[in-house]
Write a protein that holds these residues in place. Structure first.
Motif, PDB file in Angstrom:
ATOM      1  N   ASN A   1       0.829  -1.211   0.000  1.00  0.00           N
ATOM      2  CA  ASN A   1       0.000   0.000   0.000  1.00  0.00           C
ATOM      3  C   ASN A   1       0.862   1.259   0.000  1.00  0.00           C
ATOM      4  O   ASN A   1       0.633   2.205   0.751  1.00  0.00           O
ATOM      5  CB  ASN A   1      -0.973   0.008   1.181  1.00  0.00           C
TER       6      ASN A   1
ATOM      7  N   ASN B   1      -8.155  -5.826   1.264  1.00  0.00           N
ATOM      8  CA  ASN B   1      -7.256  -5.950   0.114  1.00  0.00           C
ATOM      9  C   ASN B   1      -6.080  -5.004   0.292  1.00  0.00           C
ATOM     10  O   ASN B   1      -6.271  -3.832   0.641  1.00  0.00           O
ATOM     11  CB  ASN B   1      -7.963  -5.595  -1.191  1.00  0.00           C
TER      12      ASN B   1
ATOM     13  N   THR C   1      -2.220  -3.849  -1.678  1.00  0.00           N
ATOM     14  CA  THR C   1      -1.464  -3.912  -2.923  1.00  0.00           C
ATOM     15  C   THR C   1       0.015  -4.024  -2.601  1.00  0.00           C
ATOM     16  O   THR C   1       0.551  -3.196  -1.862  1.00  0.00           O
ATOM     17  CB  THR C   1      -1.720  -2.663  -3.788  1.00  0.00           C
TER      18      THR C   1
ATOM     19  N   THR D   1      -2.452  -7.787  -5.936  1.00  0.00           N
ATOM     20  CA  THR D   1      -3.424  -7.498  -4.895  1.00  0.00           C
ATOM     21  C   THR D   1      -3.564  -8.733  -4.021  1.00  0.00           C
ATOM     22  O   THR D   1      -3.745  -9.839  -4.522  1.00  0.00           O
ATOM     23  CB  THR D   1      -4.791  -7.126  -5.502  1.00  0.00           C
TER      24      THR D   1
ATOM     25  N   THR E   1      -5.728 -10.365  -0.909  1.00  0.00           N
ATOM     26  CA  THR E   1      -6.927 -10.295  -0.080  1.00  0.00           C
ATOM     27  C   THR E   1      -6.669 -11.094   1.182  1.00  0.00           C
ATOM     28  O   THR E   1      -6.366 -12.280   1.123  1.00  0.00           O
ATOM     29  CB  THR E   1      -8.151 -10.863  -0.822  1.00  0.00           C
TER      30      THR E   1
END
Length: 104
Positions: free
Chosen positions: A15, A44, A46, A62, A64
């Motif tokens: 992120n 989620n 990144t 990505t 999850t």
């Protein structure tokens, strides 16, 4: 690592945080992502690898984060699972090449 680059190293972000943190999870310099102890919201995140030699070369994935499985018997459940993302990023975008290595 990046194929055909003068410097094959990559910088990892979760992120957009270099190396991640306790909220979104962390990623090692070898590309092993470790989920946070508590599931973030949103679930989620990144993960991005950026070439040290050429910052225009990058790959993202990505992730999850699923809720922890319920504990059964005396075993505990929870976050903190670890995933090797280097192969996923290599297959997804063809930017990274995986080097063989042994897991601890």
């Amino acid at each position: 690592s990046v194929s055909n680059a003068p410097d094959p190293r990559v910088d990892w972000f979760v992120n957009d945080v270099p190396g991640g943190n306790a909220t979104v999870g962390t990623i090692s310099t070898a590309g092993f992502y470790t989920a946070p102890a508590a599931r973030p919201s949103p679930a989620n995140v990144t993960v991005k690898a950026v070439s040290v030699a050429d910052s225009s070369r990058s790959a993202t994935a990505t992730v999850t984060i699923a809720p922890p499985a319920p504990a059964t018997g005396g075993g505990g459940g929870g976050g903190g699972g670890r995933v090797d993302l280097t192969l996923l990023l290599a297959l997804g975008l063809g930017v990274l090449a995986r080097r063989p290595r042994h897991r601890p």
